[in-house]
Motif scaffolding. Sequence first.
Motif, PDB file in Angstrom:
ATOM      1  N   ILE A   1       7.613   8.789  -5.344  1.00  0.00           N
ATOM      2  CA  ILE A   1       6.345   8.703  -6.395  1.00  0.00           C
ATOM      3  C   ILE A   1       6.101  10.561  -6.981  1.00  0.00           C
ATOM      4  O   ILE A   1       5.122  10.928  -5.580  1.00  0.00           O
ATOM      5  CB  ILE A   1       5.461   7.990  -6.532  1.00  0.00           C
ATOM      6  CG1 ILE A   1       6.474   6.451  -6.467  1.00  0.00           C
ATOM      7  CG2 ILE A   1       4.616   8.152  -8.197  1.00  0.00           C
ATOM      8  CD1 ILE A   1       4.698   5.205  -6.321  1.00  0.00           C
ATOM      9  N   PHE A   2       6.201  10.891  -8.164  1.00  0.00           N
ATOM     10  CA  PHE A   2       5.586  12.793  -7.776  1.00  0.00           C
ATOM     11  C   PHE A   2       4.349  12.336  -8.440  1.00  0.00           C
ATOM     12  O   PHE A   2       4.088  11.665  -9.658  1.00  0.00           O
ATOM     13  CB  PHE A   2       6.632  13.649  -8.626  1.00  0.00           C
ATOM     14  CG  PHE A   2       8.176  13.341  -8.170  1.00  0.00           C
ATOM     15  CD1 PHE A   2       7.597  13.269  -6.912  1.00  0.00           C
ATOM     16  CD2 PHE A   2       8.831  13.564  -8.089  1.00  0.00           C
ATOM     17  CE1 PHE A   2       8.817  13.160  -5.417  1.00  0.00           C
ATOM     18  CE2 PHE A   2      10.220  13.949  -7.629  1.00  0.00           C
ATOM     19  CZ  PHE A   2      10.293  13.997  -6.272  1.00  0.00           C
TER      20      PHE A   2
ATOM     21  N   LEU B   1       6.105  12.226   6.234  1.00  0.00           N
ATOM     22  CA  LEU B   1       6.452  10.831   5.478  1.00  0.00           C
ATOM     23  C   LEU B   1       7.547  10.167   5.631  1.00  0.00           C
ATOM     24  O   LEU B   1       7.794   8.871   5.344  1.00  0.00           O
ATOM     25  CB  LEU B   1       6.977  11.035   3.940  1.00  0.00           C
ATOM     26  CG  LEU B   1       5.107  11.531   3.536  1.00  0.00           C
ATOM     27  CD1 LEU B   1       4.931  12.140   1.937  1.00  0.00           C
ATOM     28  CD2 LEU B   1       4.061   9.985   3.780  1.00  0.00           C
ATOM     29  N   LYS B   2       8.503  11.225   6.665  1.00  0.00           N
ATOM     30  CA  LYS B   2      10.012  10.399   6.685  1.00  0.00           C
ATOM     31  C   LYS B   2      10.068   8.557   7.305  1.00  0.00           C
ATOM     32  O   LYS B   2       8.841   8.441   8.300  1.00  0.00           O
ATOM     33  CB  LYS B   2      11.062  11.075   7.398  1.00  0.00           C
ATOM     34  CG  LYS B   2      12.255  10.626   7.835  1.00  0.00           C
ATOM     35  CD  LYS B   2      12.760  11.817   9.579  1.00  0.00           C
ATOM     36  CE  LYS B   2      14.279  10.914   9.789  1.00  0.00           C
ATOM     37  NZ  LYS B   2      14.890  12.318  10.345  1.00  0.00           N
ATOM     38  N   GLY B   3      10.761   8.096   6.902  1.00  0.00           N
ATOM     39  CA  GLY B   3      10.211   6.731   7.192  1.00  0.00           C
ATOM     40  C   GLY B   3       9.144   5.741   6.526  1.00  0.00           C
ATOM     41  O   GLY B   3       9.349   4.449   6.863  1.00  0.00           O
ATOM     42  N   ALA B   4       8.347   6.134   5.399  1.00  0.00           N
ATOM     43  CA  ALA B   4       7.633   5.656   4.331  1.00  0.00           C
ATOM     44  C   ALA B   4       8.229   4.218   3.746  1.00  0.00           C
ATOM     45  O   ALA B   4       9.359   4.665   3.244  1.00  0.00           O
ATOM     46  CB  ALA B   4       6.195   6.490   4.054  1.00  0.00           C
ATOM     47  N   LYS B   5       8.342   3.290   3.428  1.00  0.00           N
ATOM     48  CA  LYS B   5       8.824   2.681   2.028  1.00  0.00           C
ATOM     49  C   LYS B   5       8.430   3.101   0.989  1.00  0.00           C
ATOM     50  O   LYS B   5       9.332   2.621   0.088  1.00  0.00           O
ATOM     51  CB  LYS B   5       8.447   1.376   3.023  1.00  0.00           C
ATOM     52  CG  LYS B   5       8.361   0.493   2.046  1.00  0.00           C
ATOM     53  CD  LYS B   5       8.119  -0.706   1.699  1.00  0.00           C
ATOM     54  CE  LYS B   5       8.620  -2.111   0.570  1.00  0.00           C
ATOM     55  NZ  LYS B   5       8.651  -3.171   0.211  1.00  0.00           N
ATOM     56  N   ARG B   6       7.534   4.116   0.602  1.00  0.00           N
ATOM     57  CA  ARG B   6       7.162   4.130  -0.213  1.00  0.00           C
ATOM     58  C   ARG B   6       5.800   5.275  -0.269  1.00  0.00           C
ATOM     59  O   ARG B   6       4.433   4.897   0.390  1.00  0.00           O
ATOM     60  CB  ARG B   6       6.391   3.183  -1.565  1.00  0.00           C
ATOM     61  CG  ARG B   6       6.325   3.582  -3.057  1.00  0.00           C
ATOM     62  CD  ARG B   6       5.757   2.203  -4.055  1.00  0.00           C
ATOM     63  NE  ARG B   6       5.130   1.443  -3.185  1.00  0.00           N
ATOM     64  CZ  ARG B   6       4.858   0.097  -2.658  1.00  0.00           C
ATOM     65  NH1 ARG B   6       6.276   0.265  -2.569  1.00  0.00           N
ATOM     66  NH2 ARG B   6       4.218   0.008  -2.242  1.00  0.00           N
ATOM     67  N   ALA B   7       6.204   6.495  -1.326  1.00  0.00           N
ATOM     68  CA  ALA B   7       4.858   7.176  -0.759  1.00  0.00           C
ATOM     69  C   ALA B   7       4.562   8.336  -1.938  1.00  0.00           C
ATOM     70  O   ALA B   7       5.327   8.434  -2.754  1.00  0.00           O
ATOM     71  CB  ALA B   7       5.303   8.518  -0.109  1.00  0.00           C
ATOM     72  N   ILE B   8       3.193   8.763  -2.485  1.00  0.00           N
ATOM     73  CA  ILE B   8       2.793   9.414  -3.743  1.00  0.00           C
ATOM     74  C   ILE B   8       2.735  11.394  -3.148  1.00  0.00           C
ATOM     75  O   ILE B   8       1.668  11.415  -2.001  1.00  0.00           O
ATOM     76  CB  ILE B   8       1.407   9.455  -4.228  1.00  0.00           C
ATOM     77  CG1 ILE B   8       2.019   7.871  -5.155  1.00  0.00           C
ATOM     78  CG2 ILE B   8       1.412  10.618  -5.113  1.00  0.00           C
ATOM     79  CD1 ILE B   8       0.742   7.924  -5.342  1.00  0.00           C
ATOM     80  N   VAL B   9       3.795  12.190  -3.212  1.00  0.00           N
ATOM     81  CA  VAL B   9       3.219  13.592  -3.142  1.00  0.00           C
ATOM     82  C   VAL B   9       2.716  14.013  -3.864  1.00  0.00           C
ATOM     83  O   VAL B   9       3.431  14.077  -5.293  1.00  0.00           O
ATOM     84  CB  VAL B   9       4.504  13.903  -2.633  1.00  0.00           C
ATOM     85  CG1 VAL B   9       4.621  15.521  -2.093  1.00  0.00           C
ATOM     86  CG2 VAL B   9       5.253  13.621  -1.795  1.00  0.00           C
TER      87      VAL B   9
ATOM     88  N   VAL C   1       0.799  -0.973   0.171  1.00  0.00           N
ATOM     89  CA  VAL C   1       0.268  -0.173   0.357  1.00  0.00           C
ATOM     90  C   VAL C   1       0.675   1.177  -0.229  1.00  0.00           C
ATOM     91  O   VAL C   1       1.924   1.522   1.211  1.00  0.00           O
ATOM     92  CB  VAL C   1      -1.034  -0.140   1.326  1.00  0.00           C
ATOM     93  CG1 VAL C   1      -1.680   1.916   1.476  1.00  0.00           C
ATOM     94  CG2 VAL C   1      -1.822  -1.012   1.286  1.00  0.00           C
ATOM     95  N   THR C   2       0.268   2.430  -0.922  1.00  0.00           N
ATOM     96  CA  THR C   2       1.331   3.612  -0.946  1.00  0.00           C
ATOM     97  C   THR C   2       0.539   4.790  -0.518  1.00  0.00           C
ATOM     98  O   THR C   2      -0.664   4.778  -0.519  1.00  0.00           O
ATOM     99  CB  THR C   2       1.789   3.507  -2.372  1.00  0.00           C
ATOM    100  OG1 THR C   2       2.599   2.653  -3.031  1.00  0.00           O
ATOM    101  CG2 THR C   2       2.288   4.967  -2.918  1.00  0.00           C
TER     102      THR C   2
END
Length: 576
Positions: A181-182, A127-135, A107-108
């Motif tokens: 991911i932008f 979001l520090k420490g997240a495995k993967r994230a969409i900004v 899950v992202t």
Amino acid sequence: MPTPKITPKNPAFDFTKYRPFEFAPHLPDRTWCDKRIEKAPIWASVDLRDGNQALIDPMTIEQKLKFFKLLVAVGFKEIEIGFPSAAQVEFDFTRLLIEGGHVPDDVTLQVLVQAREHLIERTFESLKGAKRAIVHVYNSTSRVQRDKVYQLDKDGIKAIAVGGATLLRDIAKRYPETEWIFQYSPESFSQTETDFAVEVCQAVCDVWRPQDGQKVILNLPATVEASTPNLYADQIEYFCRHLPSRKDVIVSLHTHNDRGCGVAASELGVMAGADRVEGTLLGNGERTGNMDILTMAMNLYTQGVDPELDLSQVSEIVQVATDCTNLPVHPRHAYVGELVFTAFSGSHQDAIKKSLDYNEKHPETEQHWDVAYLPIDPVHIGRSYQDVVRINSQSGKGGAAYILQRHYGFDLPRWTQIDFAKVVQNQAESLARELKTDELLDIFTKTYLTQETFKLSDYQINNRGGDVSFNGQIATPTDVLEIIGQGNGALSAFIDGLVKATGKDIHVTNYSEHAINTKATESLLDDELGDNQTNSAAAAYVQLNVAGKVYSGIGVCSSTVSAMLKGVLSALSQSW
């Protein structure tokens, strides 16, 4: 009830103040209209951001966590959780998800931010420490926003987008442990000249360089739904054709429902080339709401397309969503409303009953769901057949018959259905409301099965070479009648004896019988069966012509013959 007053037309209701939609590109060779959706898009839930900001009372952290877990359980892989730079509670919720280990590996998380440096920095901190994230960064591009809100020309608006993209690129480098991911949205895309939207989005891509491996989502919002869905689809197809970086990006949709067409616009937008769809469960969102993902996903389901979301227990999904948002669900809401699989209309009820009966009798030919007035089988999403047919004064013969058959095992022949429908309609009209299932059974029982006019005593039936004789007694409220008759069968012999005993002209005009499972009607049949309890009994349906008028009766007993005789007396009692 007083007659409502109709006030004169308000002169402010002036349609000339509006103009036709003017931002659709010229696309005479459009191709989307010849396509079908054969695969589910990438779903992105924005319930915790778009949905949350539209609530009178925004969700607490506890409610947001409960909703997040629901979205994960349903199968969402991309979830926009909030605007962490806008409020401390949003920042804290983001940290809770990451530090509390609530985010599955597949899950992202997605977060929203405006194209401003201090807000972007705060967003990356959350979001520090997240495995993967969409900004997800955005700025408005529409003409009305350029002219009246920002008071900037096109170059000024494009500079905001490029500046935000540059900040994302540079600040993300400080957090290499996360896969970034932008995402960029030209907010109010639906009211932006499509050529300009292409220009701005390509300028953003020039900064992010998706061709070099940076994952990029371009999200094209119908922030205000301002046109028919086909024109939005034209905008999407034109955008996809003319964006130089199209093959390297994911094109996403984010439709609103101002014209009531948010789902349709997203469906046509996917046909026009989009890969991804943002929306909310049940369509909660600003003004008239966001696109309802649940509805669009179920639309795919009805076409034999795997929606890639688990909606098999839709009532539980609705319960959690309403608990967290404190928003009611309309009883006619597509797929999930209390009444959407309910038929009150007599003709609808009759067609449903006949379709279901046909399918049961021909299981080998019915490989796909095909029932009149029911686009899906309610059982597939955790609903019950009891939801399908409900009875009020508008109901016909099929509705009551359906309930008696499905719940209690009585398979009423057509002529009994017609007779009972009149009784049910009169009762519903007198109460001026819907009848409950147990009330319907009570009416049925009192009308046919517990009549007190005639009681059959001991009887004997003798068959001598096809000549059948009947000898017995029936008790009336005032007398005991000796019933002695002859015929070519038990029924005709009993009728002959009744004619002689009563002096009335009595003929059988219709007769039907079937076995009935006593488990389905255990409490109802106890008195009828006495000590002769078995796994099955007989239900007999009799229609009599008594002195030129027709009456229907029903009998139930462990013995087929006794059930038949009771059915005759049930019908005869209607004439007494």
